[in-house]
Design a protein around this motif. Structure first.
Motif, PDB file in Angstrom:
ATOM      1  N   TYR A 155     -35.860 -14.209 -32.217  1.00  0.00           N
ATOM      2  CA  TYR A 155     -34.450 -13.849 -31.739  1.00  0.00           C
ATOM      3  C   TYR A 155     -33.673 -15.143 -31.345  1.00  0.00           C
ATOM      4  O   TYR A 155     -33.987 -16.297 -31.410  1.00  0.00           O
ATOM      5  N   TYR A 156     -32.307 -14.754 -31.118  1.00  0.00           N
ATOM      6  CA  TYR A 156     -31.319 -15.924 -30.959  1.00  0.00           C
ATOM      7  C   TYR A 156     -30.805 -15.638 -29.625  1.00  0.00           C
ATOM      8  O   TYR A 156     -30.523 -14.517 -29.316  1.00  0.00           O
ATOM      9  N   TRP A 157     -30.331 -16.734 -29.068  1.00  0.00           N
ATOM     10  CA  TRP A 157     -29.720 -16.310 -27.742  1.00  0.00           C
ATOM     11  C   TRP A 157     -28.789 -17.583 -27.459  1.00  0.00           C
ATOM     12  O   TRP A 157     -28.948 -18.491 -27.951  1.00  0.00           O
ATOM     13  N   GLN A 158     -27.813 -17.068 -26.736  1.00  0.00           N
ATOM     14  CA  GLN A 158     -26.725 -18.184 -26.140  1.00  0.00           C
ATOM     15  C   GLN A 158     -26.368 -17.679 -24.968  1.00  0.00           C
ATOM     16  O   GLN A 158     -26.353 -16.900 -24.377  1.00  0.00           O
ATOM     17  N   GLN A 159     -25.650 -18.788 -23.960  1.00  0.00           N
ATOM     18  CA  GLN A 159     -25.329 -18.675 -22.763  1.00  0.00           C
ATOM     19  C   GLN A 159     -24.131 -19.302 -22.397  1.00  0.00           C
ATOM     20  O   GLN A 159     -23.430 -20.187 -23.082  1.00  0.00           O
ATOM     21  N   THR A 160     -23.337 -18.667 -21.306  1.00  0.00           N
ATOM     22  CA  THR A 160     -22.224 -19.205 -20.765  1.00  0.00           C
ATOM     23  C   THR A 160     -22.474 -19.538 -19.386  1.00  0.00           C
ATOM     24  O   THR A 160     -23.806 -19.674 -18.959  1.00  0.00           O
ATOM     25  N   GLU A 161     -21.727 -19.887 -18.715  1.00  0.00           N
ATOM     26  CA  GLU A 161     -21.943 -20.092 -17.304  1.00  0.00           C
ATOM     27  C   GLU A 161     -22.566 -18.994 -16.414  1.00  0.00           C
ATOM     28  O   GLU A 161     -22.861 -18.904 -15.256  1.00  0.00           O
TER      29      GLU A 161
END
Length: 583
Positions: free
Chosen positions: A278-284
């Motif tokens: 899987y791929y994941w990204q984040q913000t604050e």
């Protein structure tokens, strides 16, 4: 699949001395006794094809002097005539010549690719021995040191393939059978390794056994092989034979019987090359997880369960991802949706806004974090003060840059950090892992021969001694002693070859390749009154440093410490340095 537990070493604060002031050089003479050997020590120099750092660690820095920890002040070495010679000290002023206790049946010089002969004292009545040609001997000795009952007799003798050295062994005795488990080290050629050194390290765990009721001979009942890319600093079998502990720079893995190392490495490589699950990204504020769905997936095939600190994803009745999240989420506000590109998109709302997650699920390496350019720029800006085109352009500002020139040599460690791993003997899987980070390995010592050997690690400036306890699953490594500032002191000794300490921790010692021996004693009460002028207080204890210089130009080949004496072996002489008088 069970995941190895990530553990840490618990330092006992009462054993640390934050007010330690350093070692005071003492000029008190150390009694030193010299014995000339009848025949030279059987030193085996590295061949032209043994050119790697691993060959140097394993064989070039081999300790040719062996201490029998079951009997006090008893050391052994093997000479060029194939004799195992013993010196047991009762009285320093009445030293006898080393005596022959056993002679190897084979001619050592006949084998071209032999290694140094090695010996390990398995128990008070058993010894394992290698002649360096690939043959393993198990010897019953009777009670060593007792002339009436001591008799060295070969109980097992078998060729085990390529030459090896013995690094540890234990004896297991129960009502039904007697077993000897031993650990053998080899450095073997790896033909397909184009990028590395072309060699790998093999640790073979061999168990030899005999049923008590049978008249049969001892025979091999189990052989397991671990492979790695660095020579272990420390490797020992647990006293009950149920596990194995290894300290090394690069990790070891068990190789299945009949499986080549190349196959094993290929599997590892294919696992590394595999596309992320899987791929994941984040913000604050939130995290977005994207999963590629199988063909023809429908909403009914997908089950996603959100808990405050846990996630569970099931696709078509198969567990896809399940585990503890790095931090808490608002599970009621988190959602998922199927996108047009046949992918599942999961939105997780962070409970702790602004917290950067280094991983999504604790311990899970199957996903890949995608950072956008704005995040990369923000991270670069935060780290900007650590880098500069100029050397310290503005020393008065709040966050001065790191100046590598200010580091002393003893502050610099290898880039790769060591790890301490515990392997289960039956499943052959790693059960416990301790990342040692910058806790540099220094030496090992047998404090109690019935227990595993202790190992000494550098912690900040100190050297801390750790005793493994395989029976205590929750607290497997106990901090038992501290050598103040020794981690810092030893780093300045560029020519050091061997390192040791007394089993009762009364002193630590190291020797250089030639002549010099340094002794560092634990703090002891002073006979006279001494004041610290800076602090205006009386000093009750002082730690002494002493230096001994041996009268020889031969290189030091062996070094062992007992509670009272240091034994130093050179090519033609055995030196005894009296360090402590018996209490």
């Amino acid at each position: 699949m069970e995941v190895a537990a990530n553990c840490s070493l618990r330092v006992k604060r009462p054993l640390l001395d934050p007010r330690f002031e350093g070692y005071k050089l003492s000029l008190e003479p150390l009694p030193c006794y010299q014995l000339e050997l009848d025949a030279a020590v059987a030193e085996v120099k590295l061949r032209d094809d043994q050119y790697t750092l691993e060959h140097m660690h394993a064989f070039g820095m081999y300790n040719y002097l062996h201490c029998d920890s079951w009997y006090q002040d008893s050391v052994y070495y093997i000479d060029t005539l194939g004799r195992i010679m013993n010196l047991t000290v009762m009285l320093d002023t009445a030293l006898g010549k080393p005596r022959e206790v056993f002679r190897l049946p084979t001619d050592l010089t006949a084998c071209d690719n032999r290694l140094c002969a090695s010996i390990h004292f398995t128990s008070s009545t058993w010894v394992t021995l290698s002649d360096g040609t690939g043959r393993l001997y198990v010897i019953g000795t009777g009670e060593r040191g007792n002339s009436a009952s001591e008799k060295w007799e070969i109980m097992f003798n078998e060729e085990l393939g390529d030459p090896f050295i013995i690094i540890h062994s234990i004896s297991l005795l129960n009502a039904e059978e007697h077993s000897i488990a031993t650990l053998l080290l080899r450095i073997e050629k790896e033909e397909l390794d184009m990028k590395g050194s072309g060699f790998y390290v093999s640790l073979e765990w061999v168990t030899i056994s005999k049923k008590n009721k049978d008249k049969k001979k001892y025979e091999i009942i189990k052989r397991d092989i671990l492979c790695g890319k660095s020579v272990p600093h420390y490797a020992a079998i647990e006293p009950d034979g149920n596990g194995l502990m290894i300290v090394s720079y690069k990790s070891f893995t068990f190789v299945q019987a009949g499986q080549d190392l190349e196959e094993n490495m290929d599997e590892d490589m294919s696992e590394k090359i595999k596309e992320p699950l899987y791929y994941w990204q984040q913000t604050e504020d939130d995290l977005t997880v994207t999963i590629k769905l199988p063909e023809d997936s429908t909403k009914e095939d997908i089950q996603v369960q959100f808990l405050p600190d846990h996630i569970n994803i099931v696709l078509k009745d198969h567990q896809f991802l399940e585990g503890k999240l790095y931090s808490s989420i608002d599970h009621e506000s988190s959602t998922w949706i199927i996108k047009e590109s046949n992918s599942l998109e999961i939105s997780l709302i962070k409970k702790n806004e602004g917290l950067t997650w280094p991983e999504l699920v604790v311990g899970d390496k199957q996903g890949e974090l995608i950072r956008d350019s704005a995040q990369c720029a923000a991270i670069a800006e935060r780290l900007m003060h650590l880098t500069s085109e100029e050397l310290n352009p503005n020393p008065d500002k709040e966050k001065p840059p790191c100046n590598a020139q200010e580091l002393e040599e003893c502050d610099i460690f290898f880039e790769e950090s060591s790890s301490l791993c515990r392997f289960d003997g039956s499943t052959l899987k790693t059960t416990h892992v301790v990342n040692l980070g910058s806790n540099q390995y220094l030496f090992s010592v047998i404090v109690d021969p019935k227990e595993m050997p202790c190992f000494c690690l550098r912690h900040d400036v100190d050297a801390l001694l750790w005793q493994p306890h395989s029976s205590k699953q929750d607290d497997m490594w106990e901090h038992i002693a501290t050598f103040n500032a020794l981690g810092y002191v030893q780093a300045s000794k560029r020519d050091k070859k061997f390192f040791a300490c007394a089993p009762n921790y009364s002193y630590a010692a190291l020797c250089e390749c030639l002549r010099r021996v340094f002794i560092y004693r634990q703090p002891a009460p002073m006979s006279t009154v001494l004041y610290n002028r800076k602090e205006g207080r009386q000093v009750g204890q002082v730690a002494k440093q002493q230096v001994a210089s041996l009268e020889t130009n031969d290189p030091i080949l062996g070094f062992q410490a007992t509670n009272e004496r240091l034994f130093v072996l050179t090519t033609r002489n055995l030196f005894l340095i009296k360090v402590n008088t018996e209490n």
